[in-house]
Design an enzyme around this catalytic site. Structure first.
Site, PDB file in Angstrom:
ATOM      1  N   GLU A 159      -3.440  -9.414   3.539  1.00 45.09           N
ATOM      2  CA  GLU A 159      -4.208  -9.203   4.761  1.00 45.09           C
ATOM      3  C   GLU A 159      -5.264 -10.273   5.013  1.00 45.09           C
ATOM      4  O   GLU A 159      -5.602 -10.584   6.157  1.00 45.09           O
ATOM      5  CB  GLU A 159      -4.865  -7.817   4.734  1.00 45.09           C
ATOM      6  N   GLU A 190       0.820  -1.204   0.000  1.00 40.02           N
ATOM      7  CA  GLU A 190       0.000   0.000   0.000  1.00 40.02           C
ATOM      8  C   GLU A 190       0.860   1.263   0.000  1.00 40.02           C
ATOM      9  O   GLU A 190       0.522   2.265  -0.636  1.00 40.02           O
ATOM     10  CB  GLU A 190      -0.948  -0.022   1.191  1.00 40.02           C
TER      11      GLU A 190
END
Length: 273
Positions: free
Chosen positions: A144, A124
């Site tokens: 995740e 990210e």
């Protein structure tokens, strides 16, 4: 709609640095602000790393940098979020939003040089940059889902922008790591180079961007941001105000003069003003 520009441009060759013991080492190489993450063991994203990254971007702007190179001084770019910090404090998510905003609104180009593992929050962070260059051996992914989360810091949105909805869903829901060549083919990465070429290629791109028309680059970033968030019509409406400073800039005048004198583009020397 005015675009905020870098302050206090410095002469080429000026170098400023912080201690290599800091989580983020920062230095100026000419007009490139080099931010090197050194938060051991694996540049895990939490307040200890995110705060210096935010400060580093603001430092780059305030010291007149015309491009930023974000890289790691460790084996890996970033192995993701600091789960202990994430579990202990809800403020980490607020910091993540602030970090994304600072990267997005910085009026100068940001290049990420990615090596080793770049997963979860590390991916990210890279996706928040304008251009991503990765080493061929790098492994990247939104992992995740393997711990019961979805990407918390913008990966779903930015993967959708770069690779499309189907790939974004695949990456976020399967939680796999991918090789760099695959993600280059999907449009997630701008460029993949041999491991030994990463540092030089990333710096060369940052230097090329820093030598370009800084005011025009700021308008380009702003137009892309508006297009993505508000649509093409909104960007069209914002374009005259965003482009007005370009026509008033010294860089535009020197670019036109160089073209007239030499009969071809690409010969102007821009100063970022």
């Amino acid at each position: 709609m005015a675009t905020q520009l870098p302050r206090n441009p410095r002469k080429q060759g000026t170098t400023m640095s912080t201690s290599a013991e800091e989580p983020v080492e920062r230095r100026l190489e000419g007009s490139v602000a080099v931010l090197t993450m050194r938060y051991r063991p694996h540049n895990l994203l939490g307040p200890t790393l995110m705060d210096p990254l935010i400060e580093g971007m603001e430092w780059a702007r305030d010291n007149g940098a015309r491009a930023v190179l974000l890289q790691s001084g460790l084996r890996h770019f970033s192995a993701g979020a600091d789960l202990e910090a994430l579990s202990a404090s809800s403020r980490s998510s607020g910091r993540g939003g602030k970090l994304l905003q600072v990267f997005d609104e910085l009026p100068i180009p940001v290049v990420a040089g990615v090596q080793g593992v770049c997963v979860g929050g590390g991916l990210e962070l890279a996706l928040a940059c304008d251009i991503i260059v990765a080493a061929e051996s790098a492994k990247l992914g939104s992992v995740e889902a393997t711990i019961g989360l979805n990407p918390l810091m913008g990966a779903v949105q930015r993967l959708t922008q770069r690779a499309g909805a189907a790939r974004a869903k695949e990456m976020a829901m399967l939680g796999r790591r991918y090789d760099a060549r695959t993600l280059e083919r999907w449009g997630v990465l701008n460029r993949v180079v041999g491991d030994e070429q990463l540092a030089a290629t990333s710096m060369t791109l940052a230097q090329e961007l820093a030598a370009g028309p800084t005011i025009a680059h700021a308008a380009t970033k702003a137009l892309v941001r508006i297009t993505v968030s508000e649509g093409v019509r909104a960007a069209d409406e914002a374009m005259p105000d965003l482009q007005k400073p370009i026509f008033e800039s010294e860089d535009f005048r020197s670019g036109v003069s160089a073209f007239k004198a030499n009969g071809r583009p690409g010969t102007a020397q821009f100063r970022g003003r």
